[in-house]
Design an enzyme around this catalytic site. Sequence first.
Site, PDB file in Angstrom:
ATOM      1  N   THR A 162     -11.585   2.164  -5.472  1.00  0.00           N
ATOM      2  CA  THR A 162     -12.592   2.856  -6.285  1.00  0.00           C
ATOM      3  C   THR A 162     -12.963   2.099  -7.553  1.00  0.00           C
ATOM      4  O   THR A 162     -14.113   2.100  -7.974  1.00  0.00           O
ATOM      5  CB  THR A 162     -12.051   4.258  -6.688  1.00  0.00           C
ATOM      6  OG1 THR A 162     -11.813   4.982  -5.498  1.00  0.00           O
ATOM      7  CG2 THR A 162     -13.023   5.014  -7.558  1.00  0.00           C
TER       8      THR A 162
ATOM      9  N   ASP B  58     -11.389  -0.618   1.166  1.00  0.00           N
ATOM     10  CA  ASP B  58     -10.861   0.667   0.712  1.00  0.00           C
ATOM     11  C   ASP B  58      -9.391   0.623   1.132  1.00  0.00           C
ATOM     12  O   ASP B  58      -9.066   0.137   2.217  1.00  0.00           O
ATOM     13  CB  ASP B  58     -11.592   1.799   1.442  1.00  0.00           C
ATOM     14  CG  ASP B  58     -11.143   3.177   0.966  1.00  0.00           C
ATOM     15  OD1 ASP B  58     -11.995   3.892   0.396  1.00  0.00           O
ATOM     16  OD2 ASP B  58      -9.968   3.543   1.173  1.00  0.00           O
ATOM     17  N   SER B  59      -8.503   1.132   0.305  1.00  0.00           N
ATOM     18  CA  SER B  59      -7.081   0.919   0.610  1.00  0.00           C
ATOM     19  C   SER B  59      -6.610   1.697   1.830  1.00  0.00           C
ATOM     20  O   SER B  59      -5.498   1.475   2.305  1.00  0.00           O
ATOM     21  CB  SER B  59      -6.209   1.229  -0.602  1.00  0.00           C
ATOM     22  OG  SER B  59      -6.044   2.604  -0.776  1.00  0.00           O
ATOM     23  N   SER B  60      -7.446   2.571   2.369  1.00  0.00           N
ATOM     24  CA  SER B  60      -7.069   3.221   3.633  1.00  0.00           C
ATOM     25  C   SER B  60      -7.048   2.201   4.768  1.00  0.00           C
ATOM     26  O   SER B  60      -6.442   2.437   5.813  1.00  0.00           O
ATOM     27  CB  SER B  60      -8.056   4.341   3.978  1.00  0.00           C
ATOM     28  OG  SER B  60      -7.995   5.305   2.968  1.00  0.00           O
TER      29      SER B  60
ATOM     30  N   ASP C 155      -5.188   5.145  -2.902  1.00  0.00           N
ATOM     31  CA  ASP C 155      -4.695   5.925  -1.745  1.00  0.00           C
ATOM     32  C   ASP C 155      -3.408   5.361  -1.145  1.00  0.00           C
ATOM     33  O   ASP C 155      -2.497   6.107  -0.816  1.00  0.00           O
ATOM     34  CB  ASP C 155      -5.777   6.006  -0.652  1.00  0.00           C
ATOM     35  CG  ASP C 155      -6.945   6.897  -1.066  1.00  0.00           C
ATOM     36  OD1 ASP C 155      -6.810   7.614  -2.079  1.00  0.00           O
ATOM     37  OD2 ASP C 155      -7.980   6.883  -0.369  1.00  0.00           O
TER      38      ASP C 155
ATOM     39  N   THR D 295      13.788  12.870   2.390  1.00  0.00           N
ATOM     40  CA  THR D 295      13.343  14.238   2.076  1.00  0.00           C
ATOM     41  C   THR D 295      11.826  14.329   1.875  1.00  0.00           C
ATOM     42  O   THR D 295      11.194  13.393   1.381  1.00  0.00           O
ATOM     43  CB  THR D 295      14.053  14.801   0.825  1.00  0.00           C
ATOM     44  OG1 THR D 295      13.502  16.094   0.533  1.00  0.00           O
ATOM     45  CG2 THR D 295      13.904  13.910  -0.391  1.00  0.00           C
ATOM     46  N   GLN D 296      11.287  15.502   2.242  1.00  0.00           N
ATOM     47  CA  GLN D 296       9.860  15.760   2.008  1.00  0.00           C
ATOM     48  C   GLN D 296       9.593  16.035   0.522  1.00  0.00           C
ATOM     49  O   GLN D 296       8.444  16.022   0.094  1.00  0.00           O
ATOM     50  CB  GLN D 296       9.415  16.987   2.819  1.00  0.00           C
ATOM     51  CG  GLN D 296       9.446  16.761   4.310  1.00  0.00           C
ATOM     52  CD  GLN D 296       9.058  18.000   5.114  1.00  0.00           C
ATOM     53  OE1 GLN D 296       8.556  18.979   4.577  1.00  0.00           O
ATOM     54  NE2 GLN D 296       9.284  17.946   6.413  1.00  0.00           N
ATOM     55  N   CYS D 297      10.653  16.315  -0.247  1.00  0.00           N
ATOM     56  CA  CYS D 297      10.474  16.636  -1.669  1.00  0.00           C
ATOM     57  C   CYS D 297      10.111  15.385  -2.465  1.00  0.00           C
ATOM     58  O   CYS D 297      10.515  14.285  -2.113  1.00  0.00           O
ATOM     59  CB  CYS D 297      11.761  17.214  -2.254  1.00  0.00           C
ATOM     60  SG  CYS D 297      12.237  18.758  -1.509  1.00  0.00           S
TER      61      CYS D 297
HETATM   62  N1  ASP Z   1     -10.307   5.514  -1.282  1.00  0.00           N
HETATM   63  C1  ASP Z   1      -9.989   4.744  -2.448  1.00  0.00           C
HETATM   64  C2  ASP Z   1      -8.996   3.671  -2.057  1.00  0.00           C
HETATM   65  O1  ASP Z   1      -7.839   3.935  -1.963  1.00  0.00           O
HETATM   66  C3  ASP Z   1      -9.445   5.618  -3.521  1.00  0.00           C
HETATM   67  C4  ASP Z   1      -9.089   4.903  -4.792  1.00  0.00           C
HETATM   68  O2  ASP Z   1      -9.324   3.752  -4.988  1.00  0.00           O
HETATM   69  O3  ASP Z   1      -8.534   5.539  -5.683  1.00  0.00           O
HETATM   70  O4  ASP Z   1      -9.393   2.552  -1.817  1.00  0.00           O
END
Ligand code: ASP
Length: 344
Positions: free
Chosen positions: A17, A61-63, A94, A279-281
């Site tokens: 972003t 995008d980091s996804s 992300d 753990t999920q915590c």
């Molecule tokens: N979707 C964006 C990413 O991870 C979100 C961000 O940059 O905060 O690339």
Amino acid sequence: MPNRFKKSILVIYTGGTIGMMKDKRSGTLLPFNFDHLYKHIPILENFDYQINHISFDPLIDSSDMNPSFWVELACIIEKNYELYDGFVVLHGSDTMAYTASVLSFMLENLNKPVVLTGSQLPMGVVRTDGRDNFINSIEIAAATEDDTPIVPEVSICFENKLYRGNRTSKHNAEHFEAFVSGNYPALAKAGVYIRYKKTAILNPNFKKLKVHKKLDQSIAILKLYPGISPQVVNAILSAEGIKAVILETFGSGNAPTNAWFIESLKNAIDNGIIIFNVTQCKGGSVEIGKYSTSMKLGEIGVIGGYDITTEAAVAKLMFLLGNYTDKNQIIKLLQTPLRGEMTI
Ligand code: ASP
């Protein structure tokens, strides 16, 4: 080539972003080049540092982050390690916690700062958080005391806090304070001064950097929920080629006590799969045997992950499976803090 009389920082821009702009046609945010990003913070010129940059091509995008980009990132740092005093990685938030975690394992004997940062609002937006995040990161990456970097480890700088990278998780999609480090204190806080918590920061070992470039993706995450079915559990445990499964358990490492569930896990372990209990915590630790609901897990050979995050567990397993073949050694190292990623 950096000027060696000045502190020099290499900025590695991967996307995210921080450098995005709204596409006029579709309305979605798309990555934009570094010069565009840089032009929004002319104040960086006021630092007496030499700041050079390298950009991923294409920016992502980091996804879309994956192990081959992690290797690319580690190679850029390796190639430029002697030339720069510190590194700032601009990255989408992300999956930033995964990248920070994996880099911490890939970069053995790291003695210079590698600071990951990004933002929730793009740099071109008036209220952007990217400007402060970027400026703080540069200052932290360049900070030294007695000619030794103050934070010689992989960290995440976000909303005036600096965290150990492999201790963080992204926990909020819209607050500027996007990250938590539930089990480890902030390494620094930026106010009028940047105050470092030196007792929490890893000490440099002054050894030669060793970059591990092999990562093995043969892992899965099995997140428990009340009502999880045998079909779901068995589908994950029997996925082809899987060598290790992160079992995301309740509370302090607890799981259902149904015979079918324990049996499925036991079969997988007997077939050579490592089951790692995390753990999920977001805070606290796995304590196998604290409750009877975790006792059985210990008995059948599930490995406790102490207070490691899921992100660091993914990174550590990919790193260990990529670099070691002996299962007992992998299990031993899983339970040993290698880069400050867990507290025993
Ligand atoms: N979707 C964006 C990413 O991870 C979100 C961000 O940059 O905060 O690339």
